[in-house]
Design an enzyme around this catalytic site. Structure first.
Site, mmCIF file in Angstrom:
data_model
loop_
_atom_site.group_PDB
_atom_site.id
_atom_site.type_symbol
_atom_site.label_atom_id
_atom_site.label_comp_id
_atom_site.label_asym_id
_atom_site.label_seq_id
_atom_site.Cartn_x
_atom_site.Cartn_y
_atom_site.Cartn_z
ATOM 1 N N ASP A 136 -6.702 2.201 1.430
ATOM 2 C CA ASP A 136 -6.654 2.492 2.858
ATOM 3 C C ASP A 136 -8.062 2.307 3.427
ATOM 4 O OD1 ASP A 136 -8.103 4.667 1.965
ATOM 5 O OD2 ASP A 136 -6.720 6.186 2.740
ATOM 6 N N LYS A 157 0.822 -1.204 0.000
ATOM 7 C CA LYS A 157 0.000 0.000 0.000
ATOM 8 C C LYS A 157 0.861 1.261 0.000
ATOM 9 C CE LYS A 157 -1.850 2.041 3.529
ATOM 10 N NZ LYS A 157 -2.600 2.398 4.753
#
Length: 213
Positions: free
Chosen positions: A141, A123
């Site tokens: 997220d 990420k």
């Protein structure tokens, strides 16, 4: 949960692009080194808090060489208002050391190389690439995860699986979609008390009352 149709996915895609095509991160940074640190610190911490923490950190340690030689207790003191600051202090020093030793002091701009740095997972690497290079990547997220489920774009249980689903469904303009979904989730489609009267995607919403993440 009812899933978005192919037609709805195309419409959602276009509406996000129309509204957020110029969106960028709210993290404050001047270069790739500062961006990587800011994104790493933002894990389970607000961008607002990170933007308070980083100026004195960057002033004292303006490059990877300086940070690689830092005393960990000094770094902890500088970032101690951030969640998990002990582990993050250890990671950013280790990250800087690898950048110096392996990449000649330059942050590598490749998601696979970025993931070899301490504290930089998929990420974080994708967020850095999206923000710094406009790469056609998606990062998930909590905001993107929530929005994806509320709009019926994904029913996946993890962020990584949700990312893969969004990439498959949207295919292009992923960088703008990521930035847009983050801002949309942060300010409109909030976890509690979403601002439905301000929402431009109301007709596509599947589950605003039940999905609170």
């Amino acid at each position: 949960m009812k899933k978005a149709t192919k037609k709805e996915i195309l419409q959602i895609h276009q509406l996000f692009i129309d509204r957020y095509s110029d969106a960028v991160t709210e993290l404050e940074y001047k270069n790739a080194y500062e961006l990587v640190i800011a994104v790493a610190l933002s894990a389970q911490c607000t961008d607002k808090r990170v933007n308070i923490i980083t100026p004195p950190l960057f002033k004292k340690y303006p490059n990877p060489h300086a940070l690689a030689n830092a005393d960990i207790n000094d770094i902890k003191a500088l970032i101690n208002s951030c969640s998990f600051f002990n582990n993050k202090a250890k990671n950013i020093i280790a990250m800087a050391s690898r950048v110096v030793e392996v990449y000649d002091g330059e942050i590598p701009m490749n998601e696979k190389d970025l993931q070899t740095l301490a504290g930089v997972g998929q990420k974080t690497a994708n967020v850095v690439m999206i923000e710094y290079t406009g790469a056609n990547l998606m990062a998930v997220d909590t905001h993107v995860f929530r929005v994806s489920h509320r709009l019926g774009l994904s029913d996946d249980k993890t962020a990584i699986k949700t990312e893969a689903t969004l990439v498959k469904k949207f295919k292009n303009n992923l960088h703008a979609l990521h930035q847009g979904m983050v801002l949309f989730g942060r300010y409109i489609c909030t976890a509690k008390n979403p601002k439905c009267d301000e929402c431009f995607l109301t007709e596509f919403c599947k589950t605003k009352e039940t999905f609170k993440v």
